[in-house]
Scaffold this motif. Structure first.
Motif, PDB file in Angstrom:
ATOM      1  N   ALA A 147      15.069   3.619   3.484  1.00 48.35           N
ATOM      2  CA  ALA A 147      14.054   4.162   4.374  1.00 48.35           C
ATOM      3  C   ALA A 147      12.839   4.697   3.637  1.00 48.35           C
ATOM      4  CB  ALA A 147      14.659   5.279   5.232  1.00 48.35           C
ATOM      5  N   THR A 148      12.968   4.985   2.355  1.00 44.17           N
ATOM      6  CA  THR A 148      11.885   5.649   1.624  1.00 44.17           C
ATOM      7  C   THR A 148      11.340   4.862   0.441  1.00 44.17           C
ATOM      8  OG1 THR A 148      13.496   6.809   0.230  1.00 44.17           O
ATOM      9  CG2 THR A 148      12.792   7.932   2.228  1.00 44.17           C
ATOM     10  N   ALA A 149      12.011   3.820   0.016  1.00 47.44           N
ATOM     11  CA  ALA A 149      11.586   3.089  -1.180  1.00 47.44           C
ATOM     12  C   ALA A 149      10.263   2.361  -0.960  1.00 47.44           C
ATOM     13  CB  ALA A 149      12.663   2.088  -1.575  1.00 47.44           C
ATOM     14  N   PRO A 150       9.510   2.146  -2.020  1.00 51.42           N
ATOM     15  CA  PRO A 150       8.311   1.307  -1.908  1.00 51.42           C
ATOM     16  C   PRO A 150       8.695  -0.075  -1.394  1.00 51.42           C
ATOM     17  CG  PRO A 150       8.337   2.459  -4.008  1.00 51.42           C
ATOM     18  CD  PRO A 150       9.673   2.683  -3.388  1.00 51.42           C
ATOM     19  N   PRO A 151       7.908  -0.659  -0.518  1.00 55.56           N
ATOM     20  CA  PRO A 151       8.247  -1.958   0.066  1.00 55.56           C
ATOM     21  C   PRO A 151       8.583  -3.034  -0.967  1.00 55.56           C
ATOM     22  CG  PRO A 151       6.432  -0.997   1.265  1.00 55.56           C
ATOM     23  CD  PRO A 151       6.671  -0.099   0.084  1.00 55.56           C
ATOM     24  N   ALA A 152       7.875  -3.030  -2.095  1.00 54.45           N
ATOM     25  CA  ALA A 152       8.097  -4.066  -3.105  1.00 54.45           C
ATOM     26  C   ALA A 152       9.519  -4.037  -3.652  1.00 54.45           C
ATOM     27  CB  ALA A 152       7.106  -3.909  -4.250  1.00 54.45           C
ATOM     28  N   GLU A 153      10.162  -2.881  -3.598  1.00 57.64           N
ATOM     29  CA  GLU A 153      11.531  -2.765  -4.127  1.00 57.64           C
ATOM     30  C   GLU A 153      12.564  -3.370  -3.186  1.00 57.64           C
ATOM     31  OE1 GLU A 153      11.242   1.301  -6.847  1.00 57.64           O
ATOM     32  OE2 GLU A 153      12.671   1.182  -5.201  1.00 57.64           O
ATOM     33  N   LEU A 184      25.942   7.481  13.990  1.00 59.64           N
ATOM     34  CA  LEU A 184      25.879   8.939  14.116  1.00 59.64           C
ATOM     35  C   LEU A 184      25.766   9.595  12.741  1.00 59.64           C
ATOM     36  CD1 LEU A 184      26.022  11.563  15.677  1.00 59.64           C
ATOM     37  CD2 LEU A 184      28.524  11.341  15.729  1.00 59.64           C
ATOM     38  N   ALA A 185      26.529   9.101  11.760  1.00 63.85           N
ATOM     39  CA  ALA A 185      26.448   9.660  10.407  1.00 63.85           C
ATOM     40  C   ALA A 185      25.041   9.515   9.848  1.00 63.85           C
ATOM     41  CB  ALA A 185      27.460   8.962   9.495  1.00 63.85           C
ATOM     42  N   LEU A 186      24.384   8.376  10.115  1.00 62.19           N
ATOM     43  CA  LEU A 186      23.016   8.175   9.638  1.00 62.19           C
ATOM     44  C   LEU A 186      22.034   9.078  10.384  1.00 62.19           C
ATOM     45  CD1 LEU A 186      22.936   4.277   9.254  1.00 62.19           C
ATOM     46  CD2 LEU A 186      23.306   6.008   7.486  1.00 62.19           C
ATOM     47  N   ALA A 187      22.272   9.259  11.675  1.00 57.25           N
ATOM     48  CA  ALA A 187      21.405  10.147  12.445  1.00 57.25           C
ATOM     49  C   ALA A 187      21.438  11.559  11.865  1.00 57.25           C
ATOM     50  CB  ALA A 187      21.840  10.157  13.911  1.00 57.25           C
ATOM     51  N   GLU A 188      22.619  12.033  11.549  1.00 58.27           N
ATOM     52  CA  GLU A 188      22.741  13.378  10.976  1.00 58.27           C
ATOM     53  C   GLU A 188      22.074  13.446   9.602  1.00 58.27           C
ATOM     54  OE1 GLU A 188      27.001  13.744  11.170  1.00 58.27           O
ATOM     55  OE2 GLU A 188      26.878  15.020  12.955  1.00 58.27           O
ATOM     56  N   THR A 189      22.209  12.381   8.826  1.00 64.72           N
ATOM     57  CA  THR A 189      21.570  12.343   7.496  1.00 64.72           C
ATOM     58  C   THR A 189      20.062  12.498   7.608  1.00 64.72           C
ATOM     59  OG1 THR A 189      23.298  10.957   6.515  1.00 64.72           O
ATOM     60  CG2 THR A 189      21.116  10.876   5.490  1.00 64.72           C
ATOM     61  N   PHE A 190      19.437  11.715   8.473  1.00 60.36           N
ATOM     62  CA  PHE A 190      17.976  11.757   8.585  1.00 60.36           C
ATOM     63  C   PHE A 190      17.492  13.042   9.265  1.00 60.36           C
ATOM     64  CE2 PHE A 190      18.585   7.109   8.073  1.00 60.36           C
ATOM     65  CZ  PHE A 190      17.776   6.958   6.949  1.00 60.36           C
ATOM     66  N   LEU A 191      18.280  13.580  10.184  1.00 59.08           N
ATOM     67  CA  LEU A 191      17.920  14.859  10.784  1.00 59.08           C
ATOM     68  C   LEU A 191      17.948  15.977   9.744  1.00 59.08           C
ATOM     69  CD1 LEU A 191      19.835  14.519  14.161  1.00 59.08           C
ATOM     70  CD2 LEU A 191      17.343  14.754  13.903  1.00 59.08           C
ATOM     71  N   GLU A 192      18.934  15.930   8.871  1.00 60.36           N
ATOM     72  CA  GLU A 192      19.013  16.932   7.801  1.00 60.36           C
ATOM     73  C   GLU A 192      17.835  16.830   6.844  1.00 60.36           C
ATOM     74  OE1 GLU A 192      22.795  16.095   6.105  1.00 60.36           O
ATOM     75  OE2 GLU A 192      23.932  17.159   7.654  1.00 60.36           O
ATOM     76  N   GLU A 193      17.240  15.641   6.733  1.00 56.02           N
ATOM     77  CA  GLU A 193      16.075  15.441   5.868  1.00 56.02           C
ATOM     78  C   GLU A 193      14.778  15.860   6.555  1.00 56.02           C
ATOM     79  OE1 GLU A 193      15.908  14.435   2.754  1.00 56.02           O
ATOM     80  OE2 GLU A 193      18.026  13.970   2.426  1.00 56.02           O
ATOM     81  N   GLY A 194      14.863  16.245   7.834  1.00 54.09           N
ATOM     82  CA  GLY A 194      13.674  16.686   8.549  1.00 54.09           C
ATOM     83  C   GLY A 194      13.030  15.637   9.414  1.00 54.09           C
ATOM     84  N   ALA A 195      13.616  14.440   9.496  1.00 55.72           N
ATOM     85  CA  ALA A 195      13.040  13.380  10.309  1.00 55.72           C
ATOM     86  C   ALA A 195      13.329  13.617  11.786  1.00 55.72           C
ATOM     87  CB  ALA A 195      13.606  12.032   9.880  1.00 55.72           C
ATOM     88  N   ALA A 196      12.496  13.022  12.632  1.00 50.65           N
ATOM     89  CA  ALA A 196      12.789  12.943  14.063  1.00 50.65           C
ATOM     90  C   ALA A 196      13.647  11.700  14.264  1.00 50.65           C
ATOM     91  CB  ALA A 196      11.505  12.846  14.866  1.00 50.65           C
ATOM     92  N   GLU A 233       0.818  -1.199   0.000  1.00 53.50           N
ATOM     93  CA  GLU A 233       0.000   0.000   0.000  1.00 53.50           C
ATOM     94  C   GLU A 233       0.855   1.253   0.000  1.00 53.50           C
ATOM     95  OE1 GLU A 233      -2.405  -0.387   3.444  1.00 53.50           O
ATOM     96  OE2 GLU A 233      -3.673  -1.946   2.597  1.00 53.50           O
ATOM     97  N   PRO A 234       0.360   2.355  -0.598  1.00 50.17           N
ATOM     98  CA  PRO A 234       1.105   3.607  -0.606  1.00 50.17           C
ATOM     99  C   PRO A 234       1.477   4.084   0.782  1.00 50.17           C
ATOM    100  CG  PRO A 234      -0.753   3.706  -2.114  1.00 50.17           C
ATOM    101  CD  PRO A 234      -0.911   2.450  -1.330  1.00 50.17           C
ATOM    102  N   SER A 235       0.663   3.747   1.805  1.00 48.28           N
ATOM    103  CA  SER A 235       0.949   4.213   3.155  1.00 48.28           C
ATOM    104  C   SER A 235       2.248   3.664   3.699  1.00 48.28           C
ATOM    105  CB  SER A 235      -0.201   3.812   4.094  1.00 48.28           C
ATOM    106  OG  SER A 235      -0.342   2.406   4.138  1.00 48.28           O
ATOM    107  N   ALA A 236       2.747   2.560   3.080  1.00 49.72           N
ATOM    108  CA  ALA A 236       3.986   1.958   3.549  1.00 49.72           C
ATOM    109  C   ALA A 236       5.208   2.722   3.068  1.00 49.72           C
ATOM    110  CB  ALA A 236       4.068   0.509   3.083  1.00 49.72           C
ATOM    111  N   VAL A 237       5.037   3.680   2.167  1.00 50.33           N
ATOM    112  CA  VAL A 237       6.141   4.490   1.688  1.00 50.33           C
ATOM    113  C   VAL A 237       6.395   5.619   2.682  1.00 50.33           C
ATOM    114  CG1 VAL A 237       6.999   5.936  -0.176  1.00 50.33           C
ATOM    115  CG2 VAL A 237       5.604   3.925  -0.694  1.00 50.33           C
ATOM    116  N   VAL A 238       7.631   5.762   3.120  1.00 45.00           N
ATOM    117  CA  VAL A 238       7.969   6.716   4.164  1.00 45.00           C
ATOM    118  C   VAL A 238       8.362   8.059   3.560  1.00 45.00           C
ATOM    119  CG1 VAL A 238       9.561   7.218   6.065  1.00 45.00           C
ATOM    120  CG2 VAL A 238       8.705   4.881   5.721  1.00 45.00           C
ATOM    121  N   THR A 239       7.830   9.137   4.122  1.00 44.68           N
ATOM    122  CA  THR A 239       8.271  10.493   3.793  1.00 44.68           C
ATOM    123  C   THR A 239       9.140  10.967   4.953  1.00 44.68           C
ATOM    124  OG1 THR A 239       6.240  10.919   2.574  1.00 44.68           O
ATOM    125  CG2 THR A 239       7.548  12.831   3.241  1.00 44.68           C
ATOM    126  N   LEU A 240      10.398  11.233   4.691  1.00 43.17           N
ATOM    127  CA  LEU A 240      11.333  11.480   5.777  1.00 43.17           C
ATOM    128  C   LEU A 240      10.994  12.702   6.613  1.00 43.17           C
ATOM    129  CD1 LEU A 240      14.792  10.538   4.212  1.00 43.17           C
ATOM    130  CD2 LEU A 240      13.388   9.246   5.823  1.00 43.17           C
TER     131      LEU A 240
END
Length: 667
Positions: free
Chosen positions: A271-277, A67-79, A44-51
């Protein structure tokens, strides 16, 4: 420079991800039909994550990759929720991040325990109301100075507890929450390339990462048939600069590693790809960086691999100067100068008017098989056919190799098919250099050196005899002794593409010794060179029936056309044509070698249809100049060492050979 390269990588991946997002919107533009197709996939489309709206929990994240990943996702606006066992270090990192990002939280807990994993998941949900992405990154290498039999039990258990039990406990708790709330989540397990090849002194770590990929597959299997709430994926990152790698690599090697932030693109994608991928897959981060589309769609050894291509300039007459004679174009690919033999021409002409020629070819190649069986004096069940020897080489490598297999080659060797196939199979071969030098005319295979390289991992030895590109040949008694010494579980591929050009008294009669040689020896021959059928694509392997059966497992039916089968049979029977080809080559190879000697040009006495020599001028200049005379010389510049100015010339018709000699005599 490293920072510039990393920036280019990031921009490339962002462009790719943007394109994928656009593609994802296409079903919305196409209406209900496309939407229903999308729904039929079970995702379902709801399974696609918007960061920008996501909550990302990363274990082991107060330093290194986490830590590098934490900074990446924070820069994308994620909590982002960071985690670690060291409370003091965690809060120090948390304070630094909070100075830059508002949506960051920290939970100090030991996720290898049930209470610690529960605390991380529950505190994260209490803080942000949900979890969208869990990255199981926390890991320890364990002992890096002990072999497996010397590792204390408690050290072994500690590695598995952190690297496997921890991800299991966190995933379990998150999945239970997702099933209760019906909120889609995805779990990203940080694996390692070590699962493909292993590494010395890292046995506990290797086993743990293999188990972690098993966790990904198990989540996929247990979620089948249910509403798509959980998506699990594994990522194998390259080694980067972390405390863990610093303790394993030597200082000079460690200094060559990239910063952890180079890993961001593939985790952003996961983190953002459609689940089927991504569901249940393991992605190689290095392959993703080079070829993201290939790694996503193919997800195998073909990621980052280019197609095998060969584009002889002789096929492009429009690129040549007006009026250029192309009579010597055959020399570029070492083709037979006599072109098609009369018997083949007659057989092909008759075949065209055969009312049955349009049908599927005989899949057993009955007539050709019977003739070759009698010609070689072997069982007909020991013959395997393919569309050229190249296909059979590729098939043999795929049949007898795997990621852990050792393949032994000579250096140099005929690499057009060998190297791309080994790359596809994920195999790094062992190369054994030749003995001797061109100036002393004694270049030869180092059979003893090849034998010394054999280990329990050896699966195949590839030996070209007579050799391409040196023209040398192994003494037949030495070759027999070598083959008799090879362990029986190993396959030896003896490429005899040029054997018919060799003096009969120097040829090794493999067929005669097949039954006595213990290993799986495979003779390989082609109709392309001596028999002048390169355009018909016919090759064959001959061996014992049990080895032929193994080689046939990757074969396909109908690979040799009706006309090609008849052409090959006619060429085998045309003894007069074979005599002309052999005599011309024998006479001209001796004449050219003697002429080179008189000019002071080092050359190797050849037993093939080409001659190796030390070019007295820049090789590109030689080839370009001779092209104007209608002579197209082979290009083997990449085969030899960079310090060597070696070249080869085809042994052609006398008038073409003379043009080469006349040209080189000026230098």
């Amino acid at each position: 420079m490293k920072r510039q390269i990393n920036n280019i990588r990031r921009r490339f991946i962002k462009i790719f991800l943007l394109g994928r997002k656009i593609i994802q919107k296409i079903p919305l533009l196409l209406g209900s039909t496309a939407a229903s197709r999308s729904a039929s996939t079970g995702f379902e489309p709801s399974a696609v994550v918007t960061l920008a709206d996501a909550v990302v929990v990363i274990t082991g994240s107060y330093r290194g990759i986490g830590l590098a990943l934490a900074e990446t996702f924070l820069e994308e606006g994620a909590a982002v929720v960071i985690n670690g066992r060291n409370q003091k270090a965690l809060h120090q990192t948390l304070n630094q991040l909070q100075n830059r990002f508002p949506k960051v939280f920290g939970v100090a807990s030991d996720i290898s325990t049930s209470s610690g994993a529960r605390l991380l998941i529950e505190e994260s949900i209490a803080k942000f109301g949900k979890i969208d992405v869990l990255i199981n990154n926390a890991a320890t290498s364990g002992p890096t100075d002990k072999k497996i039999w010397d590792i204390p039990e408690e050290k072994w258990s500690s590695v598995l507890k952190t690297n496997v039990t921890g991800p299991f406990l966190c995933s379990k708790k998150l999945i239970q929450w997702a099933r209760t709330t019906q909120h889609p989540v995805r779990i990203i397990n940080v694996s390692s390339g070590i699962v493909d090849n292993g590494a010395p002194l890292l046995s506990a770590y290797t086993v743990s990462k293999m188990a972690l990929e098993g966790l990904t597959l198990s989540i996929e299997e247990d979620c089948k048939g249910e509403k798509p709430l959980v998506t699990a994926v594994s990522i194998k990152p390259r080694s980067v600069m972390t405390n863990m790698t610093k303790g394993y690599y030597a200082a000079t090697e460690y200094g060559l590693l990239d910063d952890p932030n180079v890993l961001a693109p593939i985790f952003r994608f996961a983190a953002t790809a459609p689940p089927a991928e991504i569901m249940g897959k393991t992605f190689s981060e290095p392959a993703f960086q080079i070829d993201p589309v290939g790694e996503i769609v193919l997800n195998n050894n073909l990621s980052g691999i280019q197609a095998v291509t060969i584009g002889p300039e002789t096929f492009k007459p429009e690129n040549l100067s007006p009026g250029v004679n192309r009579a010597g174009a055959y020399m570029h690919l070492l083709q037979n100068p006599f072109r098609i033999c009369p018997a083949v021409a007659e057989a092909v002409t008759q075949a065209i008017f055969d009312p049955e020629i349009h049908g599927y070819p005989d899949p057993k190649y009955t007539d050709l098989r019977k003739f070759l069986s009698e010609y070689l004096g072997i069982s007909s069940d020991g013959l395997v056919f393919g569309p050229g020897a190249s296909e059979l080489i590729e098939r043999a490598l795929r049949t007898f190799s795997n990621r852990k297999a050792q393949i032994i080659l000579t250096r140099p060797t005929w690499g057009l098919i060998i190297w791309p196939t080994l790359t596809r199979c994920g195999v790094s071969p062992v190369e054994v250099p030749y003995k001797g030098r061109l100036k002393t005319k004694d270049i030869r295979h180092d059979l003893d050196g090849m034998y010394r390289q054999i280990t329990s991992a050896t699966r195949l030895i590839y030996l070209v005899n007579p050799c391409n590109p040196t023209g040398s040949i192994v003494n037949k008694d030495d070759l027999k002794d070598f083959l008799m010494s090879i362990p029986r579980h190993i396959a030896v591929l003896l490429d005899e593409a040029y054997v018919d050009y060799c003096e009969p008294e120097k040829q090794f009669n493999l067929a005669k010794h097949l039954e006595r040689i213990p290993c799986h020896v495979i003779g390989l021959r082609t109709f392309s060179k001596f028999f002048a059928l390169s355009g018909f694509r016919v090759g064959y392997a001959y061996t014992r029936p049990e080895t032929a059966e193994l080689l046939s497992r990757l074969g396909l039916p109908f690979t040799i056309s009706n006309i090609a089968q008849r052409a090959a049979l006619a060429a085998l029977k045309d003894v007069e044509f074979q005599r002309r080809v052999y005599e011309n080559n024998d006479r001209e190879r001796r004449r050219m070698s003697e002429a080179f000697d008189q000019m002071g040009i080092a050359n190797m006495p050849t037993h093939t249809s080409f001659l190796l020599f030390d070019c007295p001028l820049e090789r590109d200049r030689m080839r370009n100049d001779l092209k104007k005379e209608g002579i197209f010389m082979p290009n083997v510049d990449g085969v030899f060492e960079i310090t060597e100015n070696h070249a080869i010339t085809s042994i052609g018709l006398p008038e073409h050979n003379q043009k080469i000699l006349d040209y080189l005599s000026r230098f």
